[in-house]
Design an enzyme around this catalytic site. Structure first.
Site, PDB file in Angstrom:
ATOM      1  N   LYS A  46       0.818  -1.187   0.000  1.00 17.59           N
ATOM      2  CA  LYS A  46       0.000   0.000   0.000  1.00 17.59           C
ATOM      3  C   LYS A  46       0.863   1.253   0.000  1.00 17.59           C
ATOM      4  CE  LYS A  46      -3.108  -2.157   3.311  1.00 17.59           C
ATOM      5  NZ  LYS A  46      -3.511  -2.066   4.710  1.00 17.59           N
ATOM      6  N   ASP A 106      14.394  -0.634   0.715  1.00 12.80           N
ATOM      7  CA  ASP A 106      15.056  -0.862   1.997  1.00 12.80           C
ATOM      8  C   ASP A 106      16.063  -1.992   1.788  1.00 12.80           C
ATOM      9  OD1 ASP A 106      14.552  -0.286   5.076  1.00 12.80           O
ATOM     10  OD2 ASP A 106      14.547  -2.446   4.890  1.00 12.80           O
ATOM     11  N   ASP A 162       3.678   3.808   6.308  1.00  8.29           N
ATOM     12  CA  ASP A 162       3.011   3.591   7.587  1.00  8.29           C
ATOM     13  C   ASP A 162       3.942   3.116   8.683  1.00  8.29           C
ATOM     14  OD1 ASP A 162       3.394   0.921   6.410  1.00  8.29           O
ATOM     15  OD2 ASP A 162       2.193   0.231   8.090  1.00  8.29           O
ATOM     16  N   ARG A 168      -0.198   6.928   7.185  1.00 11.76           N
ATOM     17  CA  ARG A 168      -0.113   6.962   5.711  1.00 11.76           C
ATOM     18  C   ARG A 168      -0.663   8.278   5.181  1.00 11.76           C
ATOM     19  NH1 ARG A 168       1.258   1.832   3.905  1.00 11.76           N
ATOM     20  NH2 ARG A 168       0.388   0.062   5.012  1.00 11.76           N
TER      21      ARG A 168
END
Ligand code: IMP
Ligand code: MG
Length: 185
Positions: A46, A106, A162, A168
């Site tokens: 998301k 990441d 988030d 978010r």
């Protein structure tokens, strides 16, 4: 005063204006590179939903959009390294030029897995656009074609990103106060 989300933010990393400027710059580059290619722009949900909405509106050439959901962190702040496709795109991609849109790169585990899967399906080209990257956290090498900002190894929230499914909807990107994770102030 009533609680406001802003109260949980220790520091603003990127303001709304900085994000808008960067998105416009990336959109212009993508527009130039994909003219007449009708790319399929794929958002990895998301986290990238806000970036995707803003970025695609700065791409000034026809494109299609689609969405994928891959397994992520759950409630934690560190990756588990396991990747699963929870929601797939809804069309064949053989011969298509794909642009993957990510919120943050990441470890690179998720993205490198995704690129392999999509390559195997016969995409003509695959490029990656990520708003943020934490190079110091990389476990797998991933080539980034369009990068917003490099950031240090800190957990950021907002603009789609988030912590435990919260924040978010912050319009900017910031880092949380440690007490939010139950840490020391
Ligand atoms: P990786 O590159 O496979 O480790 O996973 C990247 C995903 O981890 C991103 O799409 C985010 O959902 C999540 N993530 C990594 N760092 C952060 C962060 O600082 N804030 C919020 N989510 C993050
Ligand atoms: Mg997440």
């Amino acid at each position: 005063m009533a609680y406001q989300m802003q109260d949980d933010i220790r520091e603003v990393y990127f303001t709304e204006q900085q994000l808008a400027d960067k998105v416009a710059e990336l959109g212009a580059r993508i527009t130039a590179d994909y003219r007449d290619k009708n790319p399929l722009v794929i958002s990895v949900l998301k986290g990238s939903y806000v970036f995707m909405a803003d970025l695609t509106r700065k791409i000034d050439t026809p494109c299609n959009v689609d969405f994928m959901v891959v397994s992520s962190y759950g409630k934690g702040t560190k990756t588990t390294g396991e990747v699963q496709i929870i929601k797939d795109i809804e069309q064949p991609i053989d011969g298509r030029d794909l642009l993957i849109v990510e919120d943050i790169l990441d470890s690179g585990v998720t993205l490198s897995y995704l690129m392999q899967v999509l390559t195997a399906r016969g995409a003509r080209s695959i490029r990656l656009c990520t708003l943020l990257s934490k190079p110091s956290r990389r476990k797998v090498d991933v080539k980034v074609d369009y990068l917003g900002f490099e950031i240090p190894d800190e957990f950021v929230v907002g603009y789609g990103l988030d912590y435990a499914e919260k924040y978010r909807n912050l319009p900017y990107i910031g880092i949380l106060k440690p007490h939010v994770y139950g840490g020391e102030e």
